[in-house]
Design a protein around this motif. Structure first.
Motif, short mmCIF file in Angstrom:
data_model
loop_
_atom_site.label_atom_id
_atom_site.label_comp_id
_atom_site.label_asym_id
_atom_site.label_seq_id
_atom_site.Cartn_x
_atom_site.Cartn_y
_atom_site.Cartn_z
N THR A 103 0.87 -1.18 0.01
CA THR A 103 0.16 0.18 0.05
C THR A 103 0.92 1.22 -0.01
OG1 THR A 103 -1.82 -1.06 1.30
CG2 THR A 103 -1.90 1.22 1.33
N SER A 104 0.48 2.18 -1.07
CA SER A 104 1.16 3.43 -1.21
C SER A 104 2.71 3.13 -1.58
CB SER A 104 1.17 4.31 0.30
OG SER A 104 -0.14 4.48 0.76
N CYS A 197 9.88 -0.79 4.53
CA CYS A 197 10.22 -1.65 3.70
C CYS A 197 11.11 -0.83 2.54
CB CYS A 197 9.37 -2.49 3.05
SG CYS A 197 8.62 -3.79 4.26
N PRO A 198 12.24 -1.48 1.72
CA PRO A 198 12.97 -0.80 0.82
C PRO A 198 11.96 -0.36 -0.24
CG PRO A 198 14.27 -2.67 1.70
CD PRO A 198 12.98 -2.72 2.44
N GLY A 199 12.28 0.94 -0.73
CA GLY A 199 11.39 1.37 -1.64
C GLY A 199 9.91 1.72 -1.48
N SER A 200 9.51 1.35 -0.43
CA SER A 200 8.04 1.53 -0.17
C SER A 200 7.44 3.05 0.34
CB SER A 200 7.57 0.42 0.91
OG SER A 200 7.87 0.69 2.26
N ASN A 201 8.40 3.69 1.16
CA ASN A 201 7.97 4.62 1.90
C ASN A 201 7.11 4.64 2.98
OD1 ASN A 201 10.35 6.30 0.47
ND2 ASN A 201 8.69 6.45 -1.17
N VAL A 202 6.80 3.58 3.23
CA VAL A 202 5.58 3.15 4.27
C VAL A 202 6.19 2.57 5.60
CG1 VAL A 202 3.40 1.99 4.58
CG2 VAL A 202 4.09 3.02 2.52
N GLN A 203 5.67 3.09 6.76
CA GLN A 203 6.39 2.43 7.83
C GLN A 203 5.60 1.09 8.08
OE1 GLN A 203 8.69 3.64 9.87
NE2 GLN A 203 8.45 1.59 11.01
#
Length: 261
Positions: A103-104, A197-203
């Motif tokens: 997600t995102s 997670c790498p590349g996700s920009n989501v905590q």
């Protein structure tokens, strides 16, 4: 005054007699020496035989028809070539791929159909779980152990041979969605820390879904460290499976999950 006669050409020399080319004797025929008819200009009246010579138009008509057919054939061939190229372009433009993403996140995850297989000597939940494991495990790399609390089956695996694959991993099968979600929440609390997670920009933790169905949550995922080493945990709701993989590089491990997990 004496009137001069009209001008006449001088008489020819020879036995035709005076008076020029006219008749010299009663009933005789006049003409130039040698007996031929006198010269006359081309006739100005109708052509002999009723008209001028007729031209043969048949060869010209045949040549024109052949030329027209050649041009028409070239036009038809050009139309077929253009239509064929358009069809190839249209066919090429219809190819699609299936992927999934957190997600995102802009990271995509390739989705491939899974085939459930069974391992000799196993049956029931353990055999089903074996069939759900990611690709990259060789013979003997995974074995069933006593199920963790509330699980139907649990399998421990050694090194996955695909690029970035975990050095060790544990997979468990649960009876329902609520139990699966509860054990995921418990498992992530065991990590030293949770990270994006790498590349996700989501905590972490977050949910993931297929890109073709962005409104349907397919599971959860969390990245972090466990005993100082990279750790990725995830669930697959459709299979009621919880997985925990540990490796030496978080980015490589996460990329493996995107492709195979």
């Amino acid at each position: 005054m004496t009137t001069q006669p009209p001008y006449q050409p001088p008489p020819p020399t020879g036995p035709t007699g005076p008076g020029g080319w006219g008749p010299t004797t009663p009933g005789g025929t006049g003409g130039p020496p040698g007996g031929g008819p006198p010269w006359q200009p081309p006739p100005s009246g109708p052509y002999p035989g009723g008209g001028p010579p007729k031209r043969n138009w048949l060869p010209i008509i045949i040549a024109s028809v052949v030329a027209f057919l050649l041009v028409l054939g070239g036009v038809i061939a050009a139309i077929f070539l253009v239509t064929g190229n358009d069809n190839e372009s249209n066919n090429a433009s219809t190819t699609t791929t299936a992927s999934r993403t957190t997600t995102s996140s802009t990271k995509t995850r390739t989705s491939t159909p899974r085939t459930t297989t069974t391992t000799p000597g196993q049956s029931g939940a353990s055999a089903k779980l074996m069939g759900l494991l990611p690709d990259g495990y060789g013979p003997g790399a995974c074995k069933a152990i006593d199920p963790v609390t509330d699980a139907l089956a649990t399998v421990d695996c050694q090194k996955n041979t695909n690029p970035g694959g975990p050095d060790v991993a544990r997979y468990s099968l649960f009876p329902d969605q609520a139990t699966l979600d509860r054990h995921f929440s418990t498992a992530i609390k065991e990590d030293d820390e949770l990270l994006m997670c790498p590349g996700s920009n989501v905590q972490s933790p977050t949910t993931w879904h297929y890109t073709s169905t962005p409104d349907k949550v397919e599971g959860q995922v969390a990245c972090g460290t466990y005993k100082g080493g990279p750790d990725v945990l995830w669930t697959r709701n459709a299979d009621l499976m919880l997985a925990d993989g540990q490796g030496s590089d978080l980015t490589a491990l996460h990329d493996w999950w995107l492709k195979y997990g």
